[in-house]
Enzyme design. Structure first.
Site, PDB file in Angstrom:
ATOM      1  CG  ASP A  74      -2.029   0.868   1.281  1.00  0.00           C
ATOM      2  OD1 ASP A  74      -1.896   1.949   0.690  1.00  0.00           O
ATOM      3  OD2 ASP A  74      -3.054   0.579   1.896  1.00  0.00           O
TER       4      ASP A  74
ATOM      5  CG  PHE B 296     -11.609  -2.271   2.553  1.00  0.00           C
ATOM      6  CD1 PHE B 296     -11.161  -3.565   2.803  1.00  0.00           C
ATOM      7  CD2 PHE B 296     -11.701  -1.390   3.613  1.00  0.00           C
ATOM      8  CE1 PHE B 296     -10.806  -3.976   4.072  1.00  0.00           C
ATOM      9  CE2 PHE B 296     -11.355  -1.786   4.898  1.00  0.00           C
ATOM     10  CZ  PHE B 296     -10.916  -3.094   5.124  1.00  0.00           C
TER      11      PHE B 296
HETATM   12  C1  PRP Z   1      -0.736  -5.207   5.487  1.00  0.00           C
HETATM   13  C2  PRP Z   1       0.081  -5.930   4.444  1.00  0.00           C
HETATM   14  C3  PRP Z   1       1.431  -5.312   4.572  1.00  0.00           C
HETATM   15  C4  PRP Z   1       1.117  -3.881   4.950  1.00  0.00           C
HETATM   16  C5  PRP Z   1       1.159  -3.061   3.706  1.00  0.00           C
HETATM   17  O1  PRP Z   1      -0.573  -5.840   6.713  1.00  0.00           O
HETATM   18  O2  PRP Z   1       0.120  -7.309   4.675  1.00  0.00           O
HETATM   19  O3  PRP Z   1       2.214  -5.929   5.568  1.00  0.00           O
HETATM   20  O4  PRP Z   1      -0.206  -3.876   5.502  1.00  0.00           O
HETATM   21  O5  PRP Z   1       0.942  -1.709   4.004  1.00  0.00           O
HETATM   22  P1  PRP Z   1       2.011  -0.573   3.675  1.00  0.00           P
HETATM   23  O6  PRP Z   1       2.552  -0.808   2.301  1.00  0.00           O
HETATM   24  O7  PRP Z   1       1.181   0.688   3.781  1.00  0.00           O
HETATM   25  O8  PRP Z   1       3.082  -0.605   4.730  1.00  0.00           O
HETATM   26  P2  PRP Z   1      -1.561  -5.652   7.947  1.00  0.00           P
HETATM   27  O9  PRP Z   1      -0.959  -4.649   8.884  1.00  0.00           O
HETATM   28  O10 PRP Z   1      -2.949  -5.373   7.446  1.00  0.00           O
HETATM   29  O11 PRP Z   1      -1.499  -7.072   8.684  1.00  0.00           O
HETATM   30  P3  PRP Z   1      -2.183  -8.480   8.345  1.00  0.00           P
HETATM   31  O12 PRP Z   1      -1.509  -9.027   7.112  1.00  0.00           O
HETATM   32  O13 PRP Z   1      -1.894  -9.314   9.557  1.00  0.00           O
HETATM   33  O14 PRP Z   1      -3.661  -8.259   8.131  1.00  0.00           O
END
Ligand code: PRP
Length: 184
Positions: A107, A156
Site C-alpha cells: 500500500d 478495500f
Molecule cells: C498489510 C500488508 C502489509 C502492509 C502493507 O498488513 O500485509 O504488511 O499492511 O501496508 P504498507 O505498504 O502501507 O506498509 P496488515 O498490517 O494489514 O497485517 P495483516 O496481514 O496481519 O492483516
C-alpha cells in the site's frame, strides 16, 4: 451465520486467476534463483500472505526455507521517517542468504521499506520482494516489488489472506468489500 460472499461487491481475482499468478511468479523466481549457491529463504509476512505464500512456494522446485515475521510500521504518513515494530521475528540468521519477502499487498510501501533496511542490516546477500497485490497509486515511499501478481485500484479488498477486522481471509478469491460492511 451469514455467508461471506454476499458482502463482496466485485471479484478482482478468482481462483483460476490466482493460480495463474502463482504459476507465473513461481516460474520467474525459479529461473532467477536456480543458479544461486546461497540459501534461499522466503520470509512470509503474517498474516495476510499465508495463502499466497504456500501456493507460490509449493510451485518452486528449488531447495528453500520458510520463515515467518509479523511486523507493523509506524511513522508520519507524509514522511519516510518512522520505525518497524517486530511482533514475531525470524528463527534463523539470514546472513549471506538470498531472501525473498512475501507480502499479500503493498500500500504505502512503508512496511517493506523498513523491512528492507532491517534485512540488509542483518547481512542478507540479497533481498527481493514478492507481492500478490500492489496499489501503486497509494505509494508514499519509493519502493517497487521485484515480483508483482496484480496491480489493483485503491479499493478495500479482502480474501485469499486479506482481512477486514480479521474476517474474510478464508475467501478463495480476492474481492472488493461492499462499503456498507465497513461503514456500519
Ligand atoms: C498489510 C500488508 C502489509 C502492509 C502493507 O498488513 O500485509 O504488511 O499492511 O501496508 P504498507 O505498504 O502501507 O506498509 P496488515 O498490517 O494489514 O497485517 P495483516 O496481514 O496481519 O492483516
Amino acid at each position: 451465520m451469514q455467508n461471506m460472499h454476499k458482502d463482496i461487491e466485485t471479484i478482482l481475482a478468482d481462483e483460476a486467476t490466482l493460480a495463474g499468478i502463482c504459476d507465473r511468479l513461481a516460474a520467474r523466481i525459479t529461473e532467477d534463483y536456480r543458479d544461486s549457491d546461497k540459501d534461499l529463504v522466503f520470509v512470509i509476512i503474517l498474516k495476510g500472505s499465508v495463502y499466497f505464500a504456500t501456493d507460490l512456494i509449493r510451485r518452486i522446485p528449488l531447495p528453500c526455507e520458510m520463515e515467518f515475521m509479523k511486523v507493523s510500521s509506524y511513522g508520519a504518513s507524509t514522511t519516510t521517517s518512522g520505525f518497524i515494530q517486530v511482533h514475531l521475528d525470524l528463527k534463523r540468521d539470514v546472513h549471506d542468504a538470498d531472501v525473498i519477502v512475501i507480502e499479500d499487498i503493498i500500500d504505502s510501501g512503508r512496511t517493506l521499506e523498513k523491512l528492507s533496511n532491517l534485512l540488509a542490516d542483518r547481512g542478507a546477500h540479497s533481498v527481493r520482494f514478492c507481492t500478490l497485490l500492489d496499489k501503486p497509486e497509494r505509494r508514499q515511499v519509493k519502493l517497487d516489488a521485484d515480483y508483482v501478481g496484480l496491480n489493483i485500484p485503491d479499493a478495500f479488498v479482502v480474501g485469499y489472506g486479506l482481512d477486514y477486522d480479521e474476517k474474510y481471509r478464508n475467501l478463495p478469491y480476492v474481492g472488493i468489500l461492499k462499503p456498507a460492511v465497513y461503514r456500519k
